[in-house]
Structure formats: C-alpha cells, structure tokens
Scaffold this motif. Structure first.
Motif, short mmCIF file in Angstrom:
data_model
loop_
_atom_site.label_atom_id
_atom_site.label_comp_id
_atom_site.label_asym_id
_atom_site.label_seq_id
_atom_site.Cartn_x
_atom_site.Cartn_y
_atom_site.Cartn_z
N VAL A 157 -2.88 0.04 15.90
CA VAL A 157 -1.87 -0.56 15.13
C VAL A 157 -0.33 -0.10 15.88
CG1 VAL A 157 -0.70 -0.58 12.79
CG2 VAL A 157 -3.04 -0.54 13.06
N LEU A 158 0.24 -0.99 15.56
CA LEU A 158 1.76 -0.85 16.17
C LEU A 158 2.62 -1.13 15.46
CD1 LEU A 158 3.79 -0.13 18.68
CD2 LEU A 158 3.56 -2.56 19.34
N GLU A 159 3.29 -0.19 14.91
CA GLU A 159 4.42 -0.44 13.85
C GLU A 159 5.83 -0.85 14.65
OE1 GLU A 159 4.68 2.81 11.05
OE2 GLU A 159 2.84 2.30 10.19
N VAL A 160 6.41 -1.93 13.87
CA VAL A 160 7.76 -2.45 14.13
C VAL A 160 8.57 -2.24 12.91
CG1 VAL A 160 9.15 -4.27 15.07
CG2 VAL A 160 6.93 -4.05 15.83
N LYS A 161 9.78 -1.36 13.13
CA LYS A 161 10.59 -1.14 12.04
C LYS A 161 12.05 -1.92 12.28
CE LYS A 161 8.61 3.30 11.05
NZ LYS A 161 8.91 4.80 10.52
N PHE A 180 21.29 1.51 5.16
CA PHE A 180 20.10 0.65 5.65
C PHE A 180 18.91 0.87 4.90
CE2 PHE A 180 23.11 1.32 9.06
CZ PHE A 180 23.34 0.06 9.76
N GLN A 181 17.98 -0.39 4.74
CA GLN A 181 16.77 -0.37 4.22
C GLN A 181 15.70 -0.61 5.65
OE1 GLN A 181 16.98 -3.27 1.29
NE2 GLN A 181 17.62 -1.83 -0.35
N VAL A 182 14.54 0.16 5.36
CA VAL A 182 13.89 0.30 6.66
C VAL A 182 12.46 -0.74 6.13
CG1 VAL A 182 12.57 1.42 8.07
CG2 VAL A 182 14.68 2.66 7.18
N LEU A 183 12.44 -1.78 6.92
CA LEU A 183 11.32 -2.68 6.65
C LEU A 183 10.24 -2.16 7.90
CD1 LEU A 183 12.88 -5.87 6.02
CD2 LEU A 183 12.18 -3.91 4.42
N THR A 184 8.98 -2.00 7.45
CA THR A 184 7.90 -1.62 8.58
C THR A 184 6.84 -2.71 8.77
OG1 THR A 184 8.33 0.80 8.18
CG2 THR A 184 6.21 0.07 9.14
N PHE A 185 6.56 -3.17 9.77
CA PHE A 185 5.62 -4.46 10.01
C PHE A 185 4.36 -3.81 10.98
CE2 PHE A 185 9.86 -6.24 9.55
CZ PHE A 185 9.56 -7.24 8.52
N PRO A 186 3.26 -3.53 10.28
CA PRO A 186 2.34 -3.19 11.23
C PRO A 186 1.53 -4.11 11.93
CG PRO A 186 1.61 -3.28 8.84
CD PRO A 186 2.95 -3.64 8.90
N LEU A 187 1.39 -4.06 13.19
CA LEU A 187 0.87 -5.05 14.13
C LEU A 187 -0.41 -4.50 14.47
CD1 LEU A 187 3.99 -6.24 15.97
CD2 LEU A 187 2.89 -7.11 13.73
N ARG A 188 -1.61 -5.40 14.36
CA ARG A 188 -2.94 -4.70 14.97
C ARG A 188 -3.36 -5.47 16.23
NH1 ARG A 188 -6.51 -1.68 12.32
NH2 ARG A 188 -5.35 -1.87 10.22
#
Length: 307
Positions: free
Chosen positions: A13-17, A30-38
């Motif tokens: 998994v690679l997380e993009v914030k 700021f608000q942090v949005l995290t997108f897990p990419l598998r």
C-alpha cells in the motif's frame, strides 16, 4: 515516485496525502486527506468484491470535543503615521492541556488584524521541580520559530527536541512555556515585547472516548430478498480524525472540533444497496439513515507501475 513503485510488491500500500483548506480566512489551517493506493497484480484473478468507504459524524460527541482556549495579551507601542500608538497583541492556543503526543495549535493576533507581521517563538519545558530547559522546534532543530500574525501554526509535540537533538519525552504534570518575541522595526514597533503563555501536559487523555456503540448496517439483496445485516459494531470506537472546525475559534473562549469516523466494508457490488449507522447508548438508540458513502472511489496501481 518511480523508485518507490519499483520496490513495491503486489499487495503493498502506498498512501498519498493531500492538504485541503478553504479559499479565505483559514491561513495555516489544513485538513489532511489520505488515499491508500494498493499495488495489484494484473495477472491474478480478482474476486468479485468491491470496497465501500462510509464516513459519519456524531453531533453529540462533537460537542464533547470542544475545549477552552488560552490567551496571553501584552501592549505593544508602535509608530503609526508619525504618532505613537498602543496596540494589544494576543497569543492564543487551542487548549489549556495537551496529550504528550498531541498537537498544539497557536496563533497570535493584533487588535487591528495586522497580517503577516512576524515574531519569534521559543519553547521551554518546565519540569515538576520547576527547572526550565529550552527545547528545539522541528527537525531543523531551531531554537526560535518565525510565526506570522493571523495564520494558524500547528506544532506536533513529538517534534520537540532536547539541546542534544534527542526527542523530548513529555510527561503528565509538566508545563510548556511558549514565549513570543516581537522585535522593534517592522510595523513601527518601538521597543521589544515578549508574550509568555504556559500550557500543561495532561495526565489523563484530553480527548474523551464516545460513550456509545455504533453499528454499521448494510442493506443487501440476497436471492431476490432484501435484508439488513450488521457488518460492523464497535463500542466507544476511536475516531479516524479529530480536527478543528475554524481557526478563528482560538480568538474566542471555546474551540470547536469534530470527529470523523471512517469505516470500510467489502461486498459484492450488485448485492449491496446502501448503508446506515445506528447509535446505541445506555438510554436508547438513534439512527443515522444516510451517512456519506464513497462508492467505487478506489485508485489502484497496476502491475506496470502506472496510476
């Protein structure tokens, strides 16, 4: 990015914030949005399942997350248009107490909302014996941090270091002394002024746990019949994210917060017809009929390392 992807294997998994903020009035917030990419294996046969992401909030729990702000104010003499003027400058924090691994948010403001005027912030740790020792701020090990007026300045407490550049271990009962130095020169400041604000390191956690249970209900169609199934239940679950609502709250007495719960489920896409959240307390239960469901918002990394 290519170097990172080349070292990944299928299933990693690679997380993009992403940092998201409003257009105006929230400088430094700021608000942090995290997108897990598998990373997937294109040769492997994928199961006929699809992930669903359900986000919900509890307004009653949000009210418990509010905290009292803390302020320290000093008068600053300036020269405005050739005349000597006195302004009130305030240093504020979003809490009076913090967890040892929490995040401190501060800002400083002029009474006439002067924007961009910088000052120097230094931090000292006062132990139980009353002895103060200076701390270094951030991975750059700065003794002083430049802070501008109006923008919010978040400071993770895990980013404080000793003079030996060793991470500091905060303990309950200790005190952090924040000192803001306003030097003469810019904005017509005549003489230096320092503002000192002390906050405590909490012994007990400052974020209360929700005194309720939450059930994730999935409506599905099985063999032509509609049924409701509880696919997940938790009592006093920890929120996925607790965040400030508005940075201007630091200028008032009460700082509002909200908790966001992100739960996931995996189901056959044609069978799942919707989700709901039921809250259960000691005095009864209530129903959140329409939580936000992010369906099919899934990014995958294919075997050739392309998005």
């Amino acid at each position: 990015m290519r170097a990172i992807l080349q070292d990944m294997r299928a299933g990693d998994v690679l997380e993009v914030k992403a940092l998201v903020t409003r257009k105006q009035g929230t400088e430094g917030f700021f608000q942090v949005l995290t997108f897990p990419l598998r990373l997937v294996d294109e040769k492997a046969l994928r199961p006929p399942l699809e992930p669903f992401f359900i986000l919900f909030e509890d307004p009653e729990y949000d009210r418990l997350l509010s905290s009292a702000a803390k302020h320290a104010t000093r008068l600053v003499k300036t020269m405005d248009n050739g005349q000597q003027t006195v302004h009130a400058v305030t240093l504020s924090t979003d809490r009076t107490q913090y967890d040892p691994d929490g995040q401190l948010a501060l800002r400083y403001d002029w009474d006439d909302d002067t924007e961009g005027h910088s000052a120097l912030l230094s931090v000292e740790l006062i132990g139980s014996t009353g002895v103060a020792r200076p701390l270094l701020i951030g991975t750059s090990f700065a003794k002083q941090l430049s802070v501008g007026s109006l923008p919010l300045c978040p400071l993770p407490l895990l980013d404080f270091y000793e003079e030996s550049t060793e991470p500091v271990r905060l303990a309950g009962g200790e005190t952090l002394s924040l000192k803001l130095m306003i030097k003469p020169g810019p904005r017509g400041v005549i003489e230096p002024v320092s503002i000192v604000l002390a906050v405590e390191v909490a012994v007990e956690p400052v974020t209360p746990a929700p005194q309720a249970g939450y059930a994730l209900l999935r409506r599905q169609v099985v063999e032509g019949q509609t049924q409701v199934e509880c696919v997940r239940f938790a009592w006093s679950p920890r929120a996925s994210r607790v965040e400030l609502v508005c940075p201007d709250d630091l200028r008032t007495e009460i700082v509002r917060r909200r908790a966001v719960f992100l739960w996931t489920d995996t189901a056959r896409p044609l069978a799942a017809k919707g989700y709901a959240v039921q809250k259960i307390t000691l005095t009864g239960s209530t129903h959140f009929p329409e939580p936000k469901v992010l369906e099919r918002v899934v990014c995958e990394l294919s075997g050739d390392r392309n998005f």
